[in-house]
Scaffold this motif. Structure first.
Motif, PDB file in Angstrom:
ATOM      1  N   THR A 283       0.841  -1.192   0.000  1.00 51.15           N
ATOM      2  CA  THR A 283       0.000   0.000   0.000  1.00 51.15           C
ATOM      3  C   THR A 283       0.881   1.248   0.000  1.00 51.15           C
ATOM      4  O   THR A 283       2.060   1.201   0.392  1.00 51.15           O
ATOM      5  CB  THR A 283      -0.912   0.056   1.242  1.00 51.15           C
ATOM      6  OG1 THR A 283      -0.097   0.267   2.409  1.00 51.15           O
ATOM      7  CG2 THR A 283      -1.726  -1.221   1.396  1.00 51.15           C
TER       8      THR A 283
ATOM      9  N   TYR B 218      -5.569   5.989  -5.348  1.00 48.90           N
ATOM     10  CA  TYR B 218      -6.396   6.539  -4.274  1.00 48.90           C
ATOM     11  C   TYR B 218      -7.864   6.676  -4.690  1.00 48.90           C
ATOM     12  O   TYR B 218      -8.675   7.234  -3.954  1.00 48.90           O
ATOM     13  CB  TYR B 218      -5.836   7.879  -3.799  1.00 48.90           C
ATOM     14  CG  TYR B 218      -4.860   7.712  -2.655  1.00 48.90           C
ATOM     15  CD1 TYR B 218      -5.202   8.058  -1.344  1.00 48.90           C
ATOM     16  CD2 TYR B 218      -3.601   7.148  -2.870  1.00 48.90           C
ATOM     17  CE1 TYR B 218      -4.325   7.872  -0.290  1.00 48.90           C
ATOM     18  CE2 TYR B 218      -2.709   6.954  -1.814  1.00 48.90           C
ATOM     19  CZ  TYR B 218      -3.084   7.315  -0.531  1.00 48.90           C
ATOM     20  OH  TYR B 218      -2.211   7.116   0.519  1.00 48.90           O
ATOM     21  N   GLY B 219      -8.194   6.144  -5.849  1.00 47.06           N
ATOM     22  CA  GLY B 219      -9.583   6.172  -6.309  1.00 47.06           C
ATOM     23  C   GLY B 219      -9.954   7.397  -7.103  1.00 47.06           C
ATOM     24  O   GLY B 219     -11.127   7.608  -7.440  1.00 47.06           O
TER      25      GLY B 219
ATOM     26  N   GLN C 250     -10.565  12.174  -3.416  1.00 44.91           N
ATOM     27  CA  GLN C 250      -9.676  11.024  -3.609  1.00 44.91           C
ATOM     28  C   GLN C 250      -8.429  11.438  -4.401  1.00 44.91           C
ATOM     29  O   GLN C 250      -7.304  11.033  -4.078  1.00 44.91           O
ATOM     30  CB  GLN C 250     -10.412   9.898  -4.346  1.00 44.91           C
ATOM     31  CG  GLN C 250     -11.540   9.269  -3.553  1.00 44.91           C
ATOM     32  CD  GLN C 250     -12.865   9.991  -3.773  1.00 44.91           C
ATOM     33  OE1 GLN C 250     -12.906  11.133  -4.222  1.00 44.91           O
ATOM     34  NE2 GLN C 250     -13.957   9.276  -3.475  1.00 44.91           N
TER      35      GLN C 250
ATOM     36  N   PRO D 297      -5.741   3.366  -0.214  1.00 47.45           N
ATOM     37  CA  PRO D 297      -6.397   2.984   1.045  1.00 47.45           C
ATOM     38  C   PRO D 297      -7.593   2.054   0.887  1.00 47.45           C
ATOM     39  O   PRO D 297      -7.947   1.335   1.823  1.00 47.45           O
ATOM     40  CB  PRO D 297      -6.823   4.330   1.642  1.00 47.45           C
ATOM     41  CG  PRO D 297      -6.910   5.259   0.471  1.00 47.45           C
ATOM     42  CD  PRO D 297      -5.820   4.821  -0.451  1.00 47.45           C
ATOM     43  N   ASP D 298      -8.219   2.041  -0.288  1.00 46.72           N
ATOM     44  CA  ASP D 298      -9.388   1.190  -0.511  1.00 46.72           C
ATOM     45  C   ASP D 298      -9.073  -0.057  -1.330  1.00 46.72           C
ATOM     46  O   ASP D 298      -9.975  -0.730  -1.828  1.00 46.72           O
ATOM     47  CB  ASP D 298     -10.501   1.990  -1.196  1.00 46.72           C
ATOM     48  CG  ASP D 298     -10.994   3.144  -0.337  1.00 46.72           C
ATOM     49  OD1 ASP D 298     -11.028   2.971   0.900  1.00 46.72           O
ATOM     50  OD2 ASP D 298     -11.325   4.216  -0.895  1.00 46.72           O
ATOM     51  N   GLY D 299      -7.774  -0.349  -1.481  1.00 46.12           N
ATOM     52  CA  GLY D 299      -7.377  -1.549  -2.209  1.00 46.12           C
ATOM     53  C   GLY D 299      -7.264  -1.366  -3.713  1.00 46.12           C
ATOM     54  O   GLY D 299      -6.881  -2.305  -4.426  1.00 46.12           O
ATOM     55  N   LYS D 300      -7.586  -0.182  -4.219  1.00 48.52           N
ATOM     56  CA  LYS D 300      -7.447   0.067  -5.655  1.00 48.52           C
ATOM     57  C   LYS D 300      -5.970   0.190  -5.985  1.00 48.52           C
ATOM     58  O   LYS D 300      -5.210   0.836  -5.262  1.00 48.52           O
ATOM     59  CB  LYS D 300      -8.202   1.328  -6.054  1.00 48.52           C
ATOM     60  CG  LYS D 300      -9.711   1.198  -5.882  1.00 48.52           C
ATOM     61  CD  LYS D 300     -10.439   2.469  -6.290  1.00 48.52           C
ATOM     62  CE  LYS D 300     -11.943   2.291  -6.114  1.00 48.52           C
ATOM     63  NZ  LYS D 300     -12.696   3.514  -6.468  1.00 48.52           N
TER      64      LYS D 300
END
Length: 438
Positions: free
Chosen positions: A176, A219-220, A239, A309-312
């Motif tokens: 990450t 980060y999306g 984001q 942070p959201d796995g993307k």
């Protein structure tokens, strides 16, 4: 008499043979590309084509900073100095809509290249507009942002113990951006001339933009809606701002004087023993596994871009496709060359020479993935890439982004949100000027 006639016939045959050879050698193709190692690999590859066909192929190069200017100066003059160009993916918009590139859609469909090449390379190197089914280039050199790191620093028992005591988890290859930041902070020891990370900061072309967008995507965030040109609330989303802010945090842990850096400096961060981790395009990694150019080659490892942070998890796409220039006087010969280039055996040879093939079959093969310490990371990365705007006004929007993010990242001025708000406003004005909103 028979002896004389035999000699005459033999002479005529020799003349005809020599004439054919001369005519074949008179056929020439010139490919224009930037000056870097893959261009040298391509010249070595096309020498095989010359040996097979008698058609001389020259890969003409120019330094990266001059590449776009020199290419488009020739295009805009409708010049025929080059027959093919290995152009940046972002040139597709201008190349196609301004008439510089030959439409390769029929060629693409005839050879079923959608089934041959990696999907991302078709989407970003070949097709314009997106989703149109119109193709203007053949994927040639795949590339994307990746990372190198010092395995010996990461595996040192004392470092591992100290890291876990400070951060509460094991020191390992970061998965990450948060871990990447922690590791960069941990190894940043200016008093020991040891630094945490090396990133791209050069804003004269697309270096810094590629580094920043890798973080934004993960980060999306996005740069905008490429189909509708909508930027408000996308380019400057929370984001996207968080991704840009993370990039700024990483900059704090770079070596001194790291305010205008690209691939040369980021490789030197490893070869000079300066940094724990270094960003670079995969195409620039070969020198890092060569003991002649990297004294730490045996302890240099590689990994794909980490997740947000959201796995993307995304990485900025580099690389280029090869296009036939519409002003060439040798377009038919150029098309024959492309038929040779897409052959399986040619793609295998291209990979063996050091080129980053876009052939799915070659990329998925164990032989390719095990050929170098970084090929597996490259394979993983090519299925999680995203790219910059490919609109005809690409150069303008790139410059606007550079002018807005550089003062924030390197100069510490303002906030990430302010930098992206200004970028969104600039881009909206530019797209309005070119009548993109209908």
């Amino acid at each position: 008499m028979r002896k004389i006639m035999t000699s005459v016939i033999a002479g005529i045959g020799l003349a005809l043979a020599c004439g054919t050879s001369v005519r074949a050698q008179e056929k020439e193709l010139t490919i224009f590309w930037a000056e870097w190692d893959p261009a040298n690999y391509l010249q070595e590859l096309v020498n095989d084509y010359t040996a097979e066909t008698g058609v001389k192929v020259t890969v003409q190069t120019t330094p990266w900073p001059d590449f776009q200017t020199k290419a488009f100066t020739e295009f805009n003059a409708h010049g025929d100095a080059y027959d093919l160009v290995v152009g940046d993916s972002q040139w597709l918009g201008a190349g196609s809509t301004q008439g510089h590139y030959v439409d390769l859609t029929d060629f693409f469909n005839k050879h079923k290249l959608n089934d041959v090449m990696a999907p991302a390379t078709i989407k970003y190197y070949a097709e314009y507009p997106g989703g149109s089914g119109k193709y203007w280039a053949i994927p040639l050199e795949g590339d994307a942002i990746g990372w190198s790191y010092r395995k010996d620093w990461f595996e040192d028992p004392k470092e591992k113990e100290a890291f876990k005591a400070k951060y509460g988890y094991d020191l390992a290859v970061p998965t990450t951006y948060a871990q990447l930041r922690d590791i960069a902070e941990f190894f940043h020891r200016p008093d020991q001339k040891r630094y945490g990370v090396a990133i791209y900061t050069d804003n004269s072309y697309d270096a810094m933009a590629m580094g920043v967008e890798s973080a934004i995507f993960s980060y999306g965030g996005d740069l905008g809606d490429y189909a509708t040109y909508k930027v408000d609330g996308i380019t400057n989303s929370k984001q996207a701002a968080a991704g840009l802010d993370m990039y700024k945090q990483l900059y704090k842990f770079t070596p001194p004087g790291w305010g205008k850096t690209f691939f040369v400096e980021d490789n030197q961060a490893i070869t000079g023993g300066l940094a724990a981790m270094s960003m670079n395009f995969f195409a620039f990694f070969p020198p890092l596994v060569n003991k002649a150019t990297n004294p730490y080659a045996d302890v240099t490892g590689f990994f794909a871009n980490p997740a947000g942070p959201d796995g993307k998890r995304f990485a900025a796409l580099g690389g280029q496709g090869i296009s036939v220039i519409s002003y060439s006087k040798n377009k038919d010969e150029a098309m024959k060359f492309l038929e040779w280039f897409i052959k399986d055996e040619t793609q295998k040879k291209w990979a063996e020479l050091g080129g980053y093939t876009c052939s799915q079959a070659v990329l998925k093969s164990e032989a390719f993935q095990n050929a170098t310490p970084y090929n597996k990371a490259f394979y993983d990365t090519m299925f999680m890439v995203k790219d910059f705007w490919a609109t005809p006004e690409y150069a303008e929007v790139l410059d606007q982004l550079n002018q807005n993010i550089y003062p924030f990242v390197v100069g510490g001025k303002g906030t990430a949100q302010e930098a992206l708000d200004k970028t969104a406003a600039d881009w909206k004005a530019t797209f309005t000027k070119y009548n993109r909103y209908k």
